[in-house]
Design a protein around this motif. Structure first.
Motif, PDB file in Angstrom:
ATOM      1  N   ILE A  58      46.333  35.014  48.785  1.00  0.00           N
ATOM      2  CA  ILE A  58      47.405  34.355  48.043  1.00  0.00           C
ATOM      3  C   ILE A  58      47.838  35.233  46.886  1.00  0.00           C
ATOM      4  CG2 ILE A  58      47.009  31.932  48.614  1.00  0.00           C
ATOM      5  CD1 ILE A  58      45.255  31.656  46.208  1.00  0.00           C
ATOM      6  N   ASN A 104      47.784  27.890  56.565  1.00  0.00           N
ATOM      7  CA  ASN A 104      48.634  28.127  55.403  1.00  0.00           C
ATOM      8  C   ASN A 104      47.800  28.028  54.136  1.00  0.00           C
ATOM      9  OD1 ASN A 104      50.784  28.344  53.639  1.00  0.00           O
ATOM     10  ND2 ASN A 104      51.563  26.297  54.001  1.00  0.00           N
ATOM     11  N   GLU A 106      48.853  28.384  50.139  1.00  0.00           N
ATOM     12  CA  GLU A 106      50.034  28.570  49.308  1.00  0.00           C
ATOM     13  C   GLU A 106      49.724  28.147  47.882  1.00  0.00           C
ATOM     14  OE1 GLU A 106      54.367  26.374  49.233  1.00  0.00           O
ATOM     15  OE2 GLU A 106      53.250  26.448  51.103  1.00  0.00           O
TER      16      GLU A 106
END
Length: 183
Positions: A58, A104, A106
């Motif tokens: 990230i 994912n 995020e």
């Protein structure tokens, strides 16, 4: 001209910050207790956590947030292993395996409110036979600063609560508990 450049550099550094390492995951008593209260359940071997391309790291304000485990998939794996071990469910010779795929990861930290999301697929198998399959998504938000030197550490510190929520979602799923109780 030199003073203007120096001022511009200082402003950029204050707004930007630098990459940092998030804290190690500490097992959640609440999560471990969720598992222990469902006993008896069949143990599982060491879980496997992988990540889709782009989901193993990230960036917050163009700064990498690193895990002390090396990658986010390893970070989630160590968290999962620690909680399963404390619940007495991690057995090296077990015939059940939990595979996790991070879809994912995020994190964003604009001025005002930061936001994070983790999406993962979970699959529990026994001797190659599927027992459980589900996708889980968790989100969280936190106060975020205009100044990068404050906002970036806040985002790094917000990752472990997201992992804790993700694992709690798994442990609270009646279908997962039912699959763990199957002989």
């Amino acid at each position: 001209m030199f003073k203007r450049s120096l001022c511009l550099l200082a402003m950029t550094a204050a707004l930007h910050g630098c990459g940092m390492t998030m804290p190690r995951y500490e097992p959640s008593f609440a999560n471990v207790n969720l598992l222990k209260t469902q006993a008896p359940m069949t143990g599982i071997t060491r879980p496997s956590v992988t990540a889709d391309p782009g989901a193993d790291s990230i960036m917050v304000r163009l700064n990498p947030i690193r895990s002390p485990e090396g990658s986010l998939s390893q970070h989630v794996q160590k968290a999962l292993e620690a909680e399963l071990r404390l619940a007495g469910l991690l057995e090296p010779e077990a015939h059940r395996r939990l595979d996790v795929r991070l879809r994912n990861n995020e994190m964003s930290s604009p001025a005002g409110t930061g936001f994070g999301r983790i999406t993962a697929d979970f699959e529990l198998r026994a001797n190659g036979r599927p027992l459980y399959s589900a996708s889980k998504t968790v989100t969280d938000s936190w106060d975020s600063s205009f100044i990068g030197a404050i906002a970036i550490p806040s985002a790094a510190n917000a990752y472990n609560p997201l992992v804790r929520k993700l694992l709690a979602e798994l442990y609270q799923d009646p279908a997962f508990i039912s699959a763990m109780k199957q002989p």
